[in-house]
Design a protein around this motif. Structure first.
Motif, PDB file in Angstrom:
ATOM      1  N   ASN A   1      20.383  11.343 -13.568  1.00  0.00           N
ATOM      2  CA  ASN A   1      20.587  12.336 -14.620  1.00  0.00           C
ATOM      3  C   ASN A   1      21.970  12.121 -15.214  1.00  0.00           C
ATOM      4  O   ASN A   1      22.979  12.531 -14.640  1.00  0.00           O
ATOM      5  N   ILE A   2      22.021  11.462 -16.358  1.00  0.00           N
ATOM      6  CA  ILE A   2      23.320  11.110 -16.939  1.00  0.00           C
ATOM      7  C   ILE A   2      24.046  12.315 -17.530  1.00  0.00           C
ATOM      8  O   ILE A   2      25.233  12.228 -17.851  1.00  0.00           O
ATOM      9  N   ASN A   3      23.349  13.443 -17.649  1.00  0.00           N
ATOM     10  CA  ASN A   3      23.984  14.639 -18.184  1.00  0.00           C
ATOM     11  C   ASN A   3      24.711  15.451 -17.112  1.00  0.00           C
ATOM     12  O   ASN A   3      25.638  16.201 -17.422  1.00  0.00           O
ATOM     13  N   LYS A   4      24.294  15.302 -15.852  1.00  0.00           N
ATOM     14  CA  LYS A   4      24.899  16.067 -14.767  1.00  0.00           C
ATOM     15  C   LYS A   4      25.572  15.183 -13.718  1.00  0.00           C
ATOM     16  O   LYS A   4      26.493  15.619 -13.037  1.00  0.00           O
TER      17      LYS A   4
ATOM     18  N   ASP B   1      31.407  11.797 -13.507  1.00  0.00           N
ATOM     19  CA  ASP B   1      32.475  11.269 -12.663  1.00  0.00           C
ATOM     20  C   ASP B   1      32.758  12.240 -11.519  1.00  0.00           C
ATOM     21  O   ASP B   1      32.242  13.365 -11.480  1.00  0.00           O
ATOM     22  N   VAL B   2      33.596  11.836 -10.583  1.00  0.00           N
ATOM     23  CA  VAL B   2      33.823  12.602  -9.359  1.00  0.00           C
ATOM     24  C   VAL B   2      34.338  14.011  -9.639  1.00  0.00           C
ATOM     25  O   VAL B   2      33.930  14.973  -8.987  1.00  0.00           O
ATOM     26  N   VAL B   3      35.211  14.170 -10.614  1.00  0.00           N
ATOM     27  CA  VAL B   3      35.781  15.482 -10.905  1.00  0.00           C
ATOM     28  C   VAL B   3      34.754  16.410 -11.551  1.00  0.00           C
ATOM     29  O   VAL B   3      34.721  17.615 -11.283  1.00  0.00           O
ATOM     30  N   ASN B   4      33.876  15.855 -12.381  1.00  0.00           N
ATOM     31  CA  ASN B   4      33.001  16.687 -13.213  1.00  0.00           C
ATOM     32  C   ASN B   4      31.536  16.703 -12.792  1.00  0.00           C
ATOM     33  O   ASN B   4      30.735  17.406 -13.401  1.00  0.00           O
ATOM     34  N   ILE B   5      31.169  15.999 -11.748  1.00  0.00           N
ATOM     35  CA  ILE B   5      29.768  15.951 -11.336  1.00  0.00           C
ATOM     36  C   ILE B   5      29.269  17.327 -10.895  1.00  0.00           C
ATOM     37  O   ILE B   5      30.006  18.108 -10.277  1.00  0.00           O
ATOM     38  N   ASP B   6      28.049  17.625 -11.262  1.00  0.00           N
ATOM     39  CA  ASP B   6      27.383  18.844 -10.809  1.00  0.00           C
ATOM     40  C   ASP B   6      27.001  18.655  -9.338  1.00  0.00           C
ATOM     41  O   ASP B   6      26.229  17.755  -8.998  1.00  0.00           O
TER      42      ASP B   6
ATOM     43  N   GLY C   1      25.200  20.390  -7.319  1.00  0.00           N
ATOM     44  CA  GLY C   1      23.778  20.563  -7.043  1.00  0.00           C
ATOM     45  C   GLY C   1      23.001  19.299  -7.363  1.00  0.00           C
ATOM     46  O   GLY C   1      22.049  18.939  -6.654  1.00  0.00           O
ATOM     47  N   GLU C   2      23.423  18.616  -8.422  1.00  0.00           N
ATOM     48  CA  GLU C   2      22.769  17.359  -8.785  1.00  0.00           C
ATOM     49  C   GLU C   2      23.056  16.284  -7.744  1.00  0.00           C
ATOM     50  O   GLU C   2      22.198  15.448  -7.451  1.00  0.00           O
ATOM     51  N   TRP C   3      24.282  16.284  -7.211  1.00  0.00           N
ATOM     52  CA  TRP C   3      24.610  15.364  -6.112  1.00  0.00           C
ATOM     53  C   TRP C   3      23.611  15.534  -4.973  1.00  0.00           C
ATOM     54  O   TRP C   3      23.040  14.560  -4.478  1.00  0.00           O
ATOM     55  N   ASP C   4      23.372  16.776  -4.553  1.00  0.00           N
ATOM     56  CA  ASP C   4      22.459  17.037  -3.439  1.00  0.00           C
ATOM     57  C   ASP C   4      21.041  16.598  -3.782  1.00  0.00           C
ATOM     58  O   ASP C   4      20.343  16.011  -2.948  1.00  0.00           O
ATOM     59  N   ARG C   5      20.587  16.882  -5.005  1.00  0.00           N
ATOM     60  CA  ARG C   5      19.222  16.513  -5.408  1.00  0.00           C
ATOM     61  C   ARG C   5      19.036  15.000  -5.399  1.00  0.00           C
ATOM     62  O   ARG C   5      18.043  14.481  -4.877  1.00  0.00           O
ATOM     63  N   ILE C   6      19.993  14.285  -5.967  1.00  0.00           N
ATOM     64  CA  ILE C   6      19.869  12.830  -6.058  1.00  0.00           C
ATOM     65  C   ILE C   6      19.937  12.186  -4.684  1.00  0.00           C
ATOM     66  O   ILE C   6      19.150  11.285  -4.367  1.00  0.00           O
ATOM     67  N   MET C   7      20.849  12.641  -3.850  1.00  0.00           N
ATOM     68  CA  MET C   7      20.934  12.089  -2.500  1.00  0.00           C
ATOM     69  C   MET C   7      19.664  12.368  -1.712  1.00  0.00           C
ATOM     70  O   MET C   7      19.180  11.522  -0.946  1.00  0.00           O
ATOM     71  N   ASN C   8      19.083  13.551  -1.905  1.00  0.00           N
ATOM     72  CA  ASN C   8      17.863  13.920  -1.197  1.00  0.00           C
ATOM     73  C   ASN C   8      16.693  13.028  -1.584  1.00  0.00           C
ATOM     74  O   ASN C   8      15.968  12.526  -0.722  1.00  0.00           O
TER      75      ASN C   8
ATOM     76  N   ALA D   1      31.226   4.339 -14.825  1.00  0.00           N
ATOM     77  CA  ALA D   1      32.047   5.452 -15.292  1.00  0.00           C
ATOM     78  C   ALA D   1      31.426   6.798 -14.947  1.00  0.00           C
ATOM     79  O   ALA D   1      32.125   7.799 -14.797  1.00  0.00           O
ATOM     80  N   ILE D   2      30.098   6.834 -14.844  1.00  0.00           N
ATOM     81  CA  ILE D   2      29.373   8.047 -14.462  1.00  0.00           C
ATOM     82  C   ILE D   2      28.312   7.659 -13.425  1.00  0.00           C
ATOM     83  O   ILE D   2      28.386   6.607 -12.836  1.00  0.00           O
TER      84      ILE D   2
END
Length: 268
Positions: free
Chosen positions: A95-98, A101-106, A108-115, A153-154
């Motif tokens: 999801n390139i919208n969420k 980069d490390v400072v601005n990543i959502d 919740g999206e981190w958890d979803r993608i890793m899952n 970059a993202i």
């Protein structure tokens, strides 16, 4: 013909793109294929297409974010065809919208993608391995990505999840090799799936092509044939590896394309 004759394969995310291509190639070479996908209508369409060409295939709903759904797809494969020899863990999300980069990543999206991208590979393998042991061995193939070995970059979570797949592949290979189970990964570069072609302009696609060693971008069959090789006994002495299928995009000094263009302009 017959490179995977009489093998039974579960292909996750098989309703489209890379996995769709792979499902057809496996079936063409003699495998019985289960297409697991959240898009069950699309999965059924692929299965019918394979059957219409003389292959053996069926579809099963699979939600890669849900452990029970993954287990049900594995169990369904064994119940339907009597065994499981090949697992292609291909489901992945981004999801390139969420996923920024490390400072601005959502987060919740981190958890979803890793899952979905990493944990589903663990779970698919977890549920498949006992059946493969019973069958006398098997081949697990995981879809990693060049994003797992080269930064961007993202898409921080996507890259981290695919790096996890690369290393998890080695762990599975190490832990279950003595059971005649091989585990390898494929790391695609840019592949011209329908989704990529619809979401990326020609100008962006040309940028990728510019930095490839080869003068073209990849196609789904380029990954499918690699998976077919890893599923077959032709690769019986290969395990724990990540095969990079990326047109030479990452092999050279990144300035070489621009340097060559500059040199050519000076010659004129």
């Amino acid at each position: 013909m017959g490179r995977v004759q009489n093998k039974v394969a579960l292909v996750t995310g098989g309703a489209s793109g890379i996995a769709l291509s792979t499902a057809h190639l496996l079936a063409n070479e003699g495998a019985k294929v289960v297409i697991g996908d959240f898009n069950i209508e699309g999965a059924e369409k692929v299965a019918k297409s394979i059957v219409s060409r003389g292959g053996v295939a069926t579809a099963k709903f699979l939600d890669a974010s849900n452990a029970e759904s993954i287990k049900e797809a594995v169990d369904y494969t064994v119940e339907t065809f009597g065994k499981l020899n090949v697992l292609f863990n291909n489901v992945g999300v981004t999801n390139i919208n969420k996923d920024l980069d490390v400072v601005n990543i959502d987060l919740g999206e981190w958890d979803r993608i890793m899952n979905v991208n990493a944990k589903s590979v663990l779970l698919g393998s977890r549920y498949a391995i006992p059946h493969m042991v019973e069958a006398g061995g098997g081949s697990i193939i995981n879809t990693a990505s060049m994003g797992g070995v080269a930064s961007d970059a993202i898409r921080t979570a996507y890259g981290a999840s695919k790096a996890a797949v690369v290393n998890l592949t080695k762990y599975i290979a190490t832990q279950y090799g003595k059971d005649y189970i091989r585990c390898n990964a494929v790391a695609p570069g840019l592949i011209l799936t329908p989704a990529a072609e619809s979401n990326m302009s020609e100008a962006v696609l040309d940028i990728f092509k510019k930095y490839n060693a080869l003068p073209y971008n990849g196609e789904p069959d380029d990954i499918g044939y690699t998976v077919l090789f890893l599923a077959s006994d032709e690769s019986k002495y290969i395990t724990g590896q990540t095969i990079e299928v990326e047109g030479g995009h990452y092999i050279a000094n990144p300035t070489i394309a621009d340097s060559n263009a500059f040199i050519n302009s000076q010659d004129k």
